[in-house]
Write a protein that holds these residues in place. Structure first.
Motif, PDB file in Angstrom:
ATOM      1  N   SER A   4     -24.150 -25.013  54.998  1.00 31.10           N
ATOM      2  CA  SER A   4     -23.978 -26.323  55.054  1.00 31.10           C
ATOM      3  C   SER A   4     -23.121 -26.632  56.196  1.00 31.10           C
ATOM      4  O   SER A   4     -22.396 -25.924  56.901  1.00 31.10           O
ATOM      5  N   THR A   5     -22.990 -27.869  56.491  1.00 36.49           N
ATOM      6  CA  THR A   5     -21.959 -28.529  57.487  1.00 36.49           C
ATOM      7  C   THR A   5     -20.791 -28.051  57.181  1.00 36.49           C
ATOM      8  O   THR A   5     -19.783 -27.846  58.184  1.00 36.49           O
ATOM      9  N   LYS A   6     -20.365 -27.962  55.989  1.00 33.26           N
ATOM     10  CA  LYS A   6     -18.916 -27.270  55.457  1.00 33.26           C
ATOM     11  C   LYS A   6     -18.806 -25.990  56.257  1.00 33.26           C
ATOM     12  O   LYS A   6     -17.616 -25.962  56.906  1.00 33.26           O
ATOM     13  N   GLY A   7     -19.685 -25.210  55.865  1.00 33.29           N
ATOM     14  CA  GLY A   7     -19.225 -23.828  56.658  1.00 33.29           C
ATOM     15  C   GLY A   7     -19.248 -23.804  58.124  1.00 33.29           C
ATOM     16  O   GLY A   7     -18.577 -23.228  58.719  1.00 33.29           O
ATOM     17  N   ARG A   8     -20.154 -24.516  58.668  1.00 35.16           N
ATOM     18  CA  ARG A   8     -20.556 -24.567  60.072  1.00 35.16           C
ATOM     19  C   ARG A   8     -19.352 -25.343  60.693  1.00 35.16           C
ATOM     20  O   ARG A   8     -18.829 -24.665  61.704  1.00 35.16           O
ATOM     21  N   TYR A   9     -18.916 -26.318  60.263  1.00 26.70           N
ATOM     22  CA  TYR A   9     -17.738 -27.190  60.937  1.00 26.70           C
ATOM     23  C   TYR A   9     -16.382 -26.104  60.424  1.00 26.70           C
ATOM     24  O   TYR A   9     -15.705 -26.301  61.641  1.00 26.70           O
ATOM     25  N   ALA A  10     -16.223 -25.650  59.603  1.00 29.73           N
ATOM     26  CA  ALA A  10     -14.981 -24.936  59.541  1.00 29.73           C
ATOM     27  C   ALA A  10     -14.996 -23.769  60.547  1.00 29.73           C
ATOM     28  O   ALA A  10     -13.879 -23.513  61.135  1.00 29.73           O
ATOM     29  N   VAL A  11     -16.125 -23.049  60.759  1.00 28.80           N
ATOM     30  CA  VAL A  11     -15.990 -22.023  61.788  1.00 28.80           C
ATOM     31  C   VAL A  11     -15.980 -22.808  63.182  1.00 28.80           C
ATOM     32  O   VAL A  11     -15.037 -22.247  64.036  1.00 28.80           O
ATOM     33  N   MET A  12     -16.510 -23.796  63.531  1.00 30.57           N
ATOM     34  CA  MET A  12     -16.232 -24.329  64.984  1.00 30.57           C
ATOM     35  C   MET A  12     -14.870 -24.763  65.091  1.00 30.57           C
ATOM     36  O   MET A  12     -14.388 -24.669  66.084  1.00 30.57           O
ATOM     37  N   ALA A  13     -14.369 -25.388  64.102  1.00 26.98           N
ATOM     38  CA  ALA A  13     -13.057 -25.723  64.098  1.00 26.98           C
ATOM     39  C   ALA A  13     -11.999 -24.592  64.284  1.00 26.98           C
ATOM     40  O   ALA A  13     -11.027 -24.788  65.157  1.00 26.98           O
ATOM     41  N   MET A  14     -12.084 -23.518  63.517  1.00 26.38           N
ATOM     42  CA  MET A  14     -11.322 -22.335  64.017  1.00 26.38           C
ATOM     43  C   MET A  14     -11.460 -21.881  65.242  1.00 26.38           C
ATOM     44  O   MET A  14     -10.598 -21.292  65.651  1.00 26.38           O
ATOM     45  N   CYS A  15     -12.630 -21.698  65.579  1.00 30.74           N
ATOM     46  CA  CYS A  15     -12.929 -21.264  66.884  1.00 30.74           C
ATOM     47  C   CYS A  15     -12.303 -22.205  67.919  1.00 30.74           C
ATOM     48  O   CYS A  15     -11.597 -21.744  68.940  1.00 30.74           O
ATOM     49  N   ASP A  16     -12.345 -23.311  67.842  1.00 31.28           N
ATOM     50  CA  ASP A  16     -11.717 -24.652  68.744  1.00 31.28           C
ATOM     51  C   ASP A  16     -10.230 -24.349  68.556  1.00 31.28           C
ATOM     52  O   ASP A  16      -9.558 -24.220  69.687  1.00 31.28           O
TER      53      ASP A  16
END
Length: 162
Positions: A4-16
């Motif tokens: 889901s977007t929850k997991g994908r967005y969390a990973v994207m934000a942590m990498c950012d």
């Protein structure tokens, strides 16, 4: 199986966050703008990431978030699990003796999908935020023309005779 977007967005934000922190807190508004994610959604995700011990918040002017651990010590699976995103490929709950079918039995392919979920978890446990930010992940994002962030490789294909 779809993450889901929850997991994908969390990973994207942590990498950012790992990319832009440089020892100073990063404002969620900056991450939201760079990653094109709703600020209110990021606030919810970061509350979970903070409770999960993956980020630290800094209050006041110049405040924001920092990684709680080195990027090399932050596994992608931990991020996904921190935001309550299950890593599974079956409709059944793991470890339950009953299946997801109407008669509570397991389907013939249950073990296949359960093992797929296990392999996904093992893979995500082997990848760190540093691996992602250092671009040590195999993929096509830097190889295939037209991909997200892709380079034009037509000269390379011409040299290869393709």
């Amino acid at each position: 199986m779809k993450l889901s977007t929850k997991g994908r967005y969390a990973v994207m934000a942590m990498c950012d966050l790992a990319t832009h922190a440089e020892g100073k807190p990063v404002a969620l508004a900056d991450i939201a703008e760079r990653q094109e994610i709703s600020l209110s959604y990021l606030e919810q995700l970061f509350a979970k990431l903070r409770r999960g011990g993956l980020v630290k918040s800094v209050r006041g002017p110049g405040g924001g978030y920092l990684l709680a651990h080195k990027a090399a010590d932050t596994r992608i699976s931990d991020i996904i699990l921190s935001v309550d995103e299950p890593i599974r490929a079956t409709r059944c709950m793991p470890g339950q003796p009953i299946g997801c079918r109407g008669n509570q039995s397991r389907c013939q392919t249950h073990d296949l999908w359960e093992e797929l979920g296990n392999q996904i978890y093992l893979y995500l446990s082997s990848v760190t935020v540093e691996d992602v930010t250092a671009r040590r992940i195999l993929g096509t994002s830097g190889v295939m023309p037209g991909g997200c962030g892709a380079e034009d490789v037509s000269p390379l294909l011409a040299e290869a005779g393709e």
